[in-house]
Scaffold this motif. Structure first.
Motif, PDB file in Angstrom:
ATOM      1  N   TRP A 199       5.938  33.150  27.311  1.00 55.70           N
ATOM      2  CA  TRP A 199       6.507  33.331  28.645  1.00 55.70           C
ATOM      3  C   TRP A 199       8.025  33.234  28.629  1.00 55.70           C
ATOM      4  CZ3 TRP A 199       3.062  34.384  32.601  1.00 55.70           C
ATOM      5  CH2 TRP A 199       1.717  34.147  32.308  1.00 55.70           C
ATOM      6  N   HIS A 214       6.980  51.521  26.831  1.00 56.77           N
ATOM      7  CA  HIS A 214       8.258  51.400  27.530  1.00 56.77           C
ATOM      8  C   HIS A 214       8.323  52.276  28.782  1.00 56.77           C
ATOM      9  CE1 HIS A 214      10.626  49.761  23.802  1.00 56.77           C
ATOM     10  NE2 HIS A 214       9.549  49.061  24.104  1.00 56.77           N
ATOM     11  N   VAL A 252       7.450  37.418  28.862  1.00 55.75           N
ATOM     12  CA  VAL A 252       6.252  37.950  29.497  1.00 55.75           C
ATOM     13  C   VAL A 252       6.127  39.450  29.259  1.00 55.75           C
ATOM     14  CG1 VAL A 252       5.081  38.301  31.719  1.00 55.75           C
ATOM     15  CG2 VAL A 252       6.301  36.167  31.283  1.00 55.75           C
ATOM     16  N   PHE A 253       7.274  40.158  29.244  1.00 59.81           N
ATOM     17  CA  PHE A 253       7.209  41.619  29.178  1.00 59.81           C
ATOM     18  C   PHE A 253       7.963  42.245  28.017  1.00 59.81           C
ATOM     19  CE2 PHE A 253      10.653  40.407  32.112  1.00 59.81           C
ATOM     20  CZ  PHE A 253      11.745  41.042  31.538  1.00 59.81           C
ATOM     21  N   SER A 254       8.846  41.512  27.347  1.00 62.91           N
ATOM     22  CA  SER A 254       9.751  42.153  26.386  1.00 62.91           C
ATOM     23  C   SER A 254       9.045  42.679  25.143  1.00 62.91           C
ATOM     24  CB  SER A 254      10.856  41.171  25.978  1.00 62.91           C
ATOM     25  OG  SER A 254      10.314  40.053  25.296  1.00 62.91           O
ATOM     26  N   ARG A 255       7.823  42.222  24.869  1.00 62.09           N
ATOM     27  CA  ARG A 255       7.094  42.708  23.690  1.00 62.09           C
ATOM     28  C   ARG A 255       6.224  43.921  23.993  1.00 62.09           C
ATOM     29  NH1 ARG A 255       7.444  37.201  23.406  1.00 62.09           N
ATOM     30  NH2 ARG A 255       8.170  36.293  21.447  1.00 62.09           N
ATOM     31  N   ALA A 256       6.241  44.402  25.225  1.00 61.43           N
ATOM     32  CA  ALA A 256       5.440  45.568  25.598  1.00 61.43           C
ATOM     33  C   ALA A 256       5.900  46.797  24.819  1.00 61.43           C
ATOM     34  CB  ALA A 256       5.544  45.823  27.099  1.00 61.43           C
ATOM     35  N   SER A 302      11.571  36.541  30.183  1.00 57.89           N
ATOM     36  CA  SER A 302      11.371  37.902  29.704  1.00 57.89           C
ATOM     37  C   SER A 302      10.364  38.004  28.578  1.00 57.89           C
ATOM     38  CB  SER A 302      12.708  38.505  29.255  1.00 57.89           C
ATOM     39  OG  SER A 302      13.304  37.706  28.246  1.00 57.89           O
ATOM     40  N   VAL A 313      13.478  44.133  34.596  1.00 59.30           N
ATOM     41  CA  VAL A 313      12.510  44.812  33.737  1.00 59.30           C
ATOM     42  C   VAL A 313      12.912  46.275  33.541  1.00 59.30           C
ATOM     43  CG1 VAL A 313      10.091  45.471  33.460  1.00 59.30           C
ATOM     44  CG2 VAL A 313      10.664  43.258  34.475  1.00 59.30           C
ATOM     45  N   MET A 317       6.453  50.751  31.658  1.00 56.23           N
ATOM     46  CA  MET A 317       7.165  49.581  32.171  1.00 56.23           C
ATOM     47  C   MET A 317       8.294  50.009  33.103  1.00 56.23           C
ATOM     48  SD  MET A 317       5.591  46.966  31.023  1.00 56.23           S
ATOM     49  CE  MET A 317       6.739  45.632  31.399  1.00 56.23           C
ATOM     50  N   SER A 342       8.204  49.034  37.046  1.00 58.36           N
ATOM     51  CA  SER A 342       9.276  48.177  37.563  1.00 58.36           C
ATOM     52  C   SER A 342      10.038  48.863  38.697  1.00 58.36           C
ATOM     53  CB  SER A 342      10.234  47.791  36.436  1.00 58.36           C
ATOM     54  OG  SER A 342      10.807  48.933  35.823  1.00 58.36           O
TER      55      SER A 342
END
Length: 442
Positions: free
Chosen positions: A38, A323, A316-320, A314, A363, A326, A330
């Motif tokens: 997280w 792209h 929470v989402f930065s490893r998605a 970040s 994001v 996202m 967002s």
């Protein structure tokens, strides 16, 4: 589909992999577990070169805001006219736009480290000149506007090179994390810088704000000096940074739908959904019971505070890896938050919606930035960042005109909510009509 590519630089400065497009941490670390999933993803800070670039951003994020507060304050003190403050803003915008476009082309033809050194020194010199004119009591608005134009020209040259350099310093899989780290610092500066300026002006005076910024920039110059060389990749060419190269950058965008859509996503979000021009009227009329000054401060602070919170969590989402999705999600989230802001008459609920919008905007910035760095070739990254700088700076200013006009015609809350709804509708329509963005992944 456009997939991420990456090339490495000086291996003594970066422990990243040398295989293009691989999503690996510098040390082959296992996936984060527990609360670390997280929290902000700090893997890029393990790379010395990126850590130096990022640390210089911390200094400039706050220092630049001291000057950003001091210039309009000094102009107003001299003229007692808000109109002159607006003219000064325009005097800074025009050279920034021109030199950002040209600076992107320059960044694709020279060693980006050298360009960063020259431009950071130029920004520091203009800060010293700001201090000199203030401490001598010159009180000349034309001089202030000339210095502001020069400073923004140096910024326009600097920013594309700075942003484009990130892809040469970190692995492709860590670009979202690196963008989150940089954006969080910049958003923190937007909050902390003006607050610090407000505290310091009564204590040390206006001229010293310029001097603090100039002194702080010496650290930035030192940090950039210690970066590895970042020359153009491939065989040396005779390309020059002229109009032809700038035009080639726009043709490149037009020919790569995922890049074009990443720019359009930001334009849609900011032009239709940034209602800051209506904040003063909302503060005075809708939320006036709380005090217009107090309400106005909360409204202006809410979005950057939300962005900072989004950056701090970040992980929470930065490893998605998707792209494109996202970005779409967002931007839609930003639009929905603005709709909620427009519909509420409660100040604290309004602030909550704006803060949620700030998270969504964070994001969006993270993944739009990652797409620009991964989908473009290195020889085009500078020009992509130049256009990005112009879009980011110009979108909110166009929004000021649009929302100001719509607020006068339809009322403030209707204009805000309608703008947010347009963001949702137009973004979903673009995603449906042009699938390149929603399919993009690394």
């Amino acid at each position: 589909m456009y997939r991420a590519t990456r090339t490495s630089v000086d291996t003594s400065e970066s422990s990243s992999t040398t295989d293009a497009g691989k999503d690996e941490t510098p040390g082959g670390d296992p996936p984060a577990r527990g609360w670390r999933r997280w929290a902000m993803d700090t893997r890029p800070l393990r790379i010395p070169a990126y850590r130096r670039l990022w640390s210089s951003t911390i200094v400039t994020a706050v220092g630049s805001q001291l000057t950003a507060v001091a210039v309009p304050k000094q102009i107003y003190d001299i003229t007692q006219s808000s109109a002159w403050v607006g003219y000064a803003s325009l005097a800074g915008l025009v050279p920034m736009v021109v030199f950002a476009l040209w600076g992107g082309a320059v960044a694709d033809t020279v060693d980006r480290r050298k360009l960063l050194l020259v431009t950071n020194i130029g920004i520091a010199v203009t800060s010293l000149l700001f201090w000199a004119q203030a401490v001598t009591g010159l009180d000349s608005v034309p001089v202030l506007m000339i210095l502001l134009a020069a400073q923004q020209a140096f910024f326009g040259l600097n920013q594309p090179a700075r942003s484009a350099s990130v892809a040469r310093l970190v692995p492709a899989g860590e670009l979202p994390a690196a963008n989150a780290l940089g954006t969080t610092v910049m958003q923190t500066g937007l909050v902390a810088g003006p607050l610090l300026a407000g505290v310091l002006i009564p204590v040390i005076g206006l001229p010293e704000l310029y001097l603090i910024d100039a002194v702080a920039l010496t650290f930035t110059v030192w940090a950039v000096f210690r970066l590895p060389a970042l020359p153009p990749l491939g065989e040396p060419s005779a390309r020059r940074a002229g109009v032809r190269e700038i035009a080639a950058g726009f043709r490149y965008i037009a020919g790569h739908k995922v890049l074009l859509l990443s720019f359009l996503a930001d334009i849609v979000a900011m032009v239709f959904g940034m209602p800051r021009a209506l904040f003063p009227e909302l503060a005075a009329q809708t939320y006036g019971a709380w005090g217009s000054g107090f309400a106005l401060g909360l409204l202006f602070a809410a979005i950057p505070v939300g962005s900072v919170l989004g950056g701090l969590f970040s992980g929470v989402f930065s490893r998605a890896r998707r792209h494109g999705l996202m970005v779409i999600g967002s931007v839609v989230g930003w639009g929905l938050a603005i709709v909620g802001f427009g519909l509420t008459g409660n100040l604290w609920v309004a602030v909550a919606f704006l803060a949620a919008g700030g998270v969504a905007d964070m994001v969006s910035m993270v993944f739009r930035g990652a797409i620009l760095l991964s989908a473009a070739t290195d020889e085009m990254r500078g020009r992509m960042q130049g256009v990005f700088t112009v879009v980011v700076a110009g979108g909110p200013r166009l929004a000021d005109v649009l929302h100001g006009t719509a607020g006068s015609l339809f009322g403030t809350r209707a204009a805000v909510a309608g703008g947010g709804a347009l963001v949702v509708v137009v973004m979903l329509a673009l995603a449906a009509a042009m699938p390149a963005l929603r399919r993009y992944r690394i």
